[in-house]
Design an enzyme around this catalytic site. Structure first.
Site, PDB file in Angstrom:
ATOM      1  N   LYS A   3       0.854  -1.181   0.000  1.00  0.00           N
ATOM      2  CA  LYS A   3       0.000   0.000   0.000  1.00  0.00           C
ATOM      3  C   LYS A   3       0.888   1.228   0.000  1.00  0.00           C
ATOM      4  O   LYS A   3       1.556   1.528   0.996  1.00  0.00           O
ATOM      5  CB  LYS A   3      -0.954   0.027   1.195  1.00  0.00           C
ATOM      6  CG  LYS A   3      -1.939   1.172   1.075  1.00  0.00           C
ATOM      7  CD  LYS A   3      -2.907   1.250   2.209  1.00  0.00           C
ATOM      8  CE  LYS A   3      -3.992   2.275   1.895  1.00  0.00           C
ATOM      9  NZ  LYS A   3      -3.465   3.565   1.415  1.00  0.00           N
TER      10      LYS A   3
ATOM     11  N   GLU B 175      -0.849   4.009  -8.606  1.00  0.00           N
ATOM     12  CA  GLU B 175      -0.407   5.127  -7.777  1.00  0.00           C
ATOM     13  C   GLU B 175       0.792   5.791  -8.437  1.00  0.00           C
ATOM     14  O   GLU B 175       1.663   5.121  -8.995  1.00  0.00           O
ATOM     15  CB  GLU B 175       0.020   4.641  -6.388  1.00  0.00           C
ATOM     16  CG  GLU B 175      -1.067   4.012  -5.558  1.00  0.00           C
ATOM     17  CD  GLU B 175      -1.737   5.014  -4.623  1.00  0.00           C
ATOM     18  OE1 GLU B 175      -1.188   6.119  -4.431  1.00  0.00           O
ATOM     19  OE2 GLU B 175      -2.796   4.667  -4.083  1.00  0.00           O
TER      20      GLU B 175
END
Length: 512
Positions: free
Chosen positions: A212, A261
């Protein structure tokens, strides 16, 4: 429909205690909208206007000077929407005065209750408990269609008023017209929170685990040489991150939609803090200079389209397989598949040691679904706790009306003997906690400023947070990230609260 009817619905929804009651009251109003009123009506009930930001804020409303209000309601929804459209289109020399004149004209036609409704609507404070999830259910109820079909259409369209008109006008057939289109962003799928690795695997069994990252969520579309980069809010930021567009342009597939991302990395391979990454998305950009000093890396974790084939309905394992084939290895997020808690814990530790936030556990069978519905994605992050002092609280609205809700949190300053504010939160509070804190804080009240009640700094709360970040909005230049109340600590005195030095140390140790 008169605006007064919409405002009355808003008041009734705000006073409703249950989600089902809110949905039914909204649906009842939606059914009465004329076709041309649906889009602005849905937007207004959701606390938004279709035009977005139109240059009207607190000061403009404060300085407004409307004439005598009518004795009876006369203002219609379409009148309001048309005036807002004119305000949005006003620019150039003298535009501030022109916008104020249009606002005065609009408010002159509004009753006092309508003026209150419009004021809160225009500054984004129409908090009535009708967030997007409730509005989706209300649209589905009013149109007589499954809520899942409304959510699916919204994922592709990105605008609930447009989806609402299709549903209310043409039902399921209208909603079926929405689908994934190249170069048009879709709403992102989001993760719910798991307590820990065991909790995540207990819910998903065998899962895909990914690092993450604390970066900027991006969705990249490729159609031939045309590549566009969109943010989580569906804004086109291609010009801000040319290296991301170039990396995807070099990939072999002619058509792609990738989810991932963008993050700024240090030379040693560890990530910069989130605020540093976000410098690449500022308003005034020196792209070439920033690209040289703060290069951006992209890491993708999902593939929604490849060479004419939409994949959103496919299981996650198939989408990741498509991503692995389409993207260069350095563009794919670190990932494993496992059902073993020990292996998962070791993977989490590697992520944290690399400077990232934690991991996301993903069901291998889940389709891509916008928002946080379902449990297809579960995030496991390192969390921290601080004992902080309550400095003030704000009166709640909607379901929390009548309770002190949003808490102002402060750390102890040993140098001055006072407390330094670090942020606010209303998260984690149950109805029981709201009732208790309202009674307790009112007993500590020292003064009021609008909807803010200032209190003697005596009550301590244990606050969970994901970290500390730089912020120009608070005295110490620091703010809490994703703060939520775990419990109150009446057993602790303010002298036992954590100090600002502890907060600074937490900032440093968590990647500052």
């Amino acid at each position: 429909m008169l605006l007064d009817e919409l405002a009355e619905t808003s008041r009734r929804v705000a006073g409703a205690s249950s989600r089902l009651e809110k949905i039914e009251r909204l649906a009842e109003c939606l059914r009465r909208l004329a076709p041309e009123e649906i889009e602005p009506g849905v937007a207004f009930l959701a606390g938004e206007i279709r035009q977005g930001r139109i240059g009207i804020g607190y000061s403009t409303l404060r300085d407004a000077s409307p004439g005598t209000p009518p004795a009876e309601p006369v203002l219609r929804i379409r009148d309001v929407d048309e005036t807002l459209e004119r305000i949005a289109g006003t620019s150039g020399s003298g535009s501030t005065a022109a916008r104020r004149g249009l606002l005065d004209e609009l408010l002159t036609r509004a009753t006092p209750s309508e003026r209150e409704f419009l004021g809160r609507l225009l500054i984004g404070e129409l908090r009535q408990g009708a967030l997007e999830g409730v509005m989706v259910e209300a649209v589905a109820r009013a149109a007589g269609v499954p809520a899942s079909r409304v959510r699916r259409a919204l994922m592709f369209a990105g605008e609930l008023p447009v989806v609402g008109r299709a549903a209310l006008s043409d039902g399921v057939e209208g909603l079926s017209r929405f689908g994934l289109r190249l170069l048009s962003p879709v709403q992102p799928m989001l993760a719910q929170t798991a307590d820990d690795v065991d909790d995540a695997l207990g819910r998903l069994e065998r899962a895909g685990l990914e690092y993450k990252l604390d970066g900027a969520r991006i969705q990249v579309h490729k159609s031939g040489d045309d590549v566009r980069v969109f943010t989580r809010k569906l804004n086109d930021v291609t010009a801000a991150v040319p290296e991301v567009a170039e990396a995807v342009r070099r990939l072999g597939a002619r058509e792609l939609v990738l989810d991932g991302e963008a993050i700024a990395m240090r030379p040693d391979g560890t990530p910069h803090p989130f605020q540093t990454t976000m410098r690449r998305f500022g308003r005034k950009l020196r792209v070439d200079e920033l690209r040289e000093s703060l290069p951006m890396s992209a890491f993708f974790f999902d593939c929604l389209w490849i060479d004419g084939e939409p994949l959103v309905e496919r299981p996650a394992r198939e989408r990741f397989g498509a991503l692995s084939e389409a993207a260069a290895p350095e563009l794919v997020i670190p990932r494993i598949e496992t059902a073993d808690p020990s292996e998962a814990t070791a993977f989490l530790e590697r992520s944290l040691e690399s400077g990232h936030e934690g991991i996301v556990a993903k069901s291998l069978d889940a389709a891509y679904e916008a928002g946080r519905r379902g449990r297809g994605w579960l995030k496991v992050k390192r969390s921290f706790t601080l004992d902080l002092v309550l400095l003030a609280a704000e009166w709640g609205s909607g379901r929390r009306r009548g309770w002190l809700s949003n808490l102002h949190l402060g750390a102890r300053d040993p140098t001055s003997g006072g407390f330094v504010m670090l942020g606010k939160t209303f998260k984690g509070l149950t109805d029981e906690m709201l009732a208790w804190q309202t009674e307790r804080l009112l007993a500590l009240e020292t003064s009021r400023e609008g909807h803010v009640v200032h209190v003697r700094p005596e009550l301590v709360a244990e606050i969970a947070l994901d970290g500390v970040q730089e912020s120009p909005h608070y005295p110490a230049g620091l703010a809490l990230r994703f703060a939520r109340v775990k419990r109150f600590r009446p057993d602790r005195s303010p002298a036992d609260a954590d100090t600002i030095d502890t907060v600074r140390a937490l900032r440093a140790s968590s990647g500052g």
